[in-house]
Design a protein around this motif. Sequence first.
Motif, PDB file in Angstrom:
ATOM      1  N   ASP A   2      62.135 -26.405 -34.569  1.00 25.65           N
ATOM      2  CA  ASP A   2      61.934 -27.793 -35.025  1.00 25.65           C
ATOM      3  C   ASP A   2      60.617 -27.387 -36.074  1.00 25.65           C
ATOM      4  O   ASP A   2      59.831 -26.828 -36.129  1.00 25.65           O
ATOM      5  N   PHE A   3      61.680 -27.987 -38.345  1.00 27.78           N
ATOM      6  CA  PHE A   3      60.904 -27.724 -38.873  1.00 27.78           C
ATOM      7  C   PHE A   3      60.737 -28.994 -39.730  1.00 27.78           C
ATOM      8  O   PHE A   3      61.567 -29.655 -39.806  1.00 27.78           O
ATOM      9  N   TYR A   4      59.416 -29.764 -39.743  1.00 32.41           N
ATOM     10  CA  TYR A   4      59.515 -30.701 -39.875  1.00 32.41           C
ATOM     11  C   TYR A   4      58.556 -31.245 -41.817  1.00 32.41           C
ATOM     12  O   TYR A   4      57.874 -30.661 -42.054  1.00 32.41           O
ATOM     13  N   ALA A   5      59.018 -32.170 -42.792  1.00 27.35           N
ATOM     14  CA  ALA A   5      58.936 -32.704 -43.763  1.00 27.35           C
ATOM     15  C   ALA A   5      57.587 -33.639 -43.495  1.00 27.35           C
ATOM     16  O   ALA A   5      58.051 -34.714 -42.387  1.00 27.35           O
ATOM     17  N   GLN A  22      69.037 -28.820 -46.268  1.00 29.25           N
ATOM     18  CA  GLN A  22      70.057 -27.671 -46.532  1.00 29.25           C
ATOM     19  C   GLN A  22      69.052 -26.950 -46.173  1.00 29.25           C
ATOM     20  O   GLN A  22      69.719 -25.309 -46.140  1.00 29.25           O
ATOM     21  N   ALA A  23      67.533 -26.785 -47.003  1.00 31.28           N
ATOM     22  CA  ALA A  23      66.573 -25.570 -46.869  1.00 31.28           C
ATOM     23  C   ALA A  23      66.084 -25.713 -45.286  1.00 31.28           C
ATOM     24  O   ALA A  23      65.443 -24.433 -44.306  1.00 31.28           O
ATOM     25  N   GLY A  24      66.442 -26.522 -44.067  1.00 31.38           N
ATOM     26  CA  GLY A  24      66.482 -26.194 -42.704  1.00 31.38           C
ATOM     27  C   GLY A  24      65.582 -27.365 -41.827  1.00 31.38           C
ATOM     28  O   GLY A  24      65.336 -27.482 -40.553  1.00 31.38           O
ATOM     29  N   MET A  25      65.424 -28.126 -43.108  1.00 29.26           N
ATOM     30  CA  MET A  25      64.720 -29.460 -42.170  1.00 29.26           C
ATOM     31  C   MET A  25      65.127 -30.092 -40.837  1.00 29.26           C
ATOM     32  O   MET A  25      66.588 -30.272 -41.289  1.00 29.26           O
ATOM     33  N   PRO A  58      72.643 -35.910 -37.311  1.00 33.40           N
ATOM     34  CA  PRO A  58      72.409 -37.303 -36.839  1.00 33.40           C
ATOM     35  C   PRO A  58      71.195 -37.412 -35.650  1.00 33.40           C
ATOM     36  O   PRO A  58      70.853 -37.866 -35.210  1.00 33.40           O
ATOM     37  N   ASP A  59      71.010 -35.597 -35.334  1.00 33.17           N
ATOM     38  CA  ASP A  59      69.975 -36.088 -34.203  1.00 33.17           C
ATOM     39  C   ASP A  59      68.682 -35.636 -34.831  1.00 33.17           C
ATOM     40  O   ASP A  59      67.640 -35.402 -33.956  1.00 33.17           O
ATOM     41  N   ALA A  60      69.212 -35.902 -35.916  1.00 31.32           N
ATOM     42  CA  ALA A  60      67.493 -35.113 -36.944  1.00 31.32           C
ATOM     43  C   ALA A  60      66.253 -36.573 -35.776  1.00 31.32           C
ATOM     44  O   ALA A  60      66.750 -37.484 -35.747  1.00 31.32           O
ATOM     45  N   HIS A  61      65.143 -35.560 -36.379  1.00 28.45           N
ATOM     46  CA  HIS A  61      64.003 -36.501 -35.633  1.00 28.45           C
ATOM     47  C   HIS A  61      63.416 -37.171 -36.808  1.00 28.45           C
ATOM     48  O   HIS A  61      62.851 -36.906 -37.799  1.00 28.45           O
ATOM     49  N   LEU A  62      62.633 -38.238 -36.446  1.00 24.66           N
ATOM     50  CA  LEU A  62      61.789 -39.486 -37.167  1.00 24.66           C
ATOM     51  C   LEU A  62      61.015 -39.112 -36.409  1.00 24.66           C
ATOM     52  O   LEU A  62      60.377 -39.992 -34.982  1.00 24.66           O
ATOM     53  N   LEU A 316      59.037 -21.946 -45.619  1.00 25.92           N
ATOM     54  CA  LEU A 316      58.515 -22.436 -44.088  1.00 25.92           C
ATOM     55  C   LEU A 316      59.556 -21.666 -43.130  1.00 25.92           C
ATOM     56  O   LEU A 316      59.335 -20.847 -41.673  1.00 25.92           O
ATOM     57  N   VAL A 317      61.294 -22.816 -43.082  1.00 23.98           N
ATOM     58  CA  VAL A 317      62.024 -21.901 -41.993  1.00 23.98           C
ATOM     59  C   VAL A 317      62.033 -20.631 -42.117  1.00 23.98           C
ATOM     60  O   VAL A 317      62.504 -19.969 -40.802  1.00 23.98           O
ATOM     61  N   LYS A 318      62.778 -19.655 -43.555  1.00 20.87           N
ATOM     62  CA  LYS A 318      62.747 -18.505 -43.374  1.00 20.87           C
ATOM     63  C   LYS A 318      61.417 -17.584 -43.149  1.00 20.87           C
ATOM     64  O   LYS A 318      62.047 -16.913 -42.558  1.00 20.87           O
ATOM     65  N   THR A 319      60.477 -18.266 -43.362  1.00 14.80           N
ATOM     66  CA  THR A 319      59.443 -16.902 -42.309  1.00 14.80           C
ATOM     67  C   THR A 319      59.508 -17.018 -40.872  1.00 14.80           C
ATOM     68  O   THR A 319      59.078 -16.070 -40.358  1.00 14.80           O
TER      69      THR A 319
END
Length: 328
Positions: A2-5, A22-25, A58-62, A316-319
């Motif tokens: 998981d990748f969070y902003a 689109q970047a992977g968040m 739709p399953d994105a985290h908050l 972040l995602v690519k690394t």
Amino acid sequence: MDFYATLGDPCAKRDVMDNLFQAGMTGLRVNLSHTSLVKCAPLLEKVYWPAARRAGRPDAHLILDLEGPELRVGELPRPISLREGEELLLGEGGIPVPQAILHAAKPGRQISIDDGALLLEVKRASRSVLLCRVERGGPLRSKKSLSLLGADVDTPTLTPSDLDNLSHAGRYGATHILQPFVRGREDIAVLRRTLDGLGLERVRIMAKIENHQGVSHLEEIIQEADLLCIARGDLGNSMPLWKLPGLQKDIARRCREAGKPFCLVTQLLWSMEQRPVPTRAEVCDIYNGVLDGASSLMLTGETALGRWPAQAMGYLVKTAQEAVQDAQ
């Protein structure tokens, strides 16, 4: 993974939120030390969740990051420039700070402000005011974090604002609660009872490890929490910085051995608040964190304040993906 902003003005726009996905968040953190869930509701309802649906997530985290027992500077009419060597009053007649700091501070103690950017030494102390000397200067702004180095400060697990925010958590789709400054099993138990009472049994608790008490009670916290979060900002304030990497490695190892997922946060791509490309050290840090077993990574100021939030998420995602691929 998981990748969070972290929500902030730069990413609070439809196109930027779309670009983050689109970047992977995979999820968004809302820092409730500076705002309330109700105030953030328009952004969540009109920007975040619609972007998640457009991205097929739709399953994105908050993630709601509570205020908790964290200590902060009060409201200032304007930023104040502190100069090394000058004296500063905290408390009555001076800079507003929580009563808990006034009660716990003793002469000779140091007070870290804004994740260590500012440093004070207490010279004289009373129940209502502290006379301090500025050891490390710079701009002092409202609501910046406070830490009394080497001392435990008695504060409640949940503040009134935490309880108010939690009462709205279900309505706005919260999936995780990021609990700051967890000191032991009882802090998590208090939060879990509160969530259960609100019908939020499925909301997962992410326990932040960011002080000596949390480190000292790590085993019971690992058992009680759903996930851990190695929060390097305040954790780094509680010790010499050169000791932080070893402690991070140790916490990661103990989480792996217990089968407990953990998140890594703070300054992963800090330079990207001001630059479109990260440092080599930052991408190496992310890569090594993933190899150490991190199940999620979180950006903070990079998306809440920075000029290139989507680009930061991309790095972040690519690394991280490169690290996962190389580890296989």
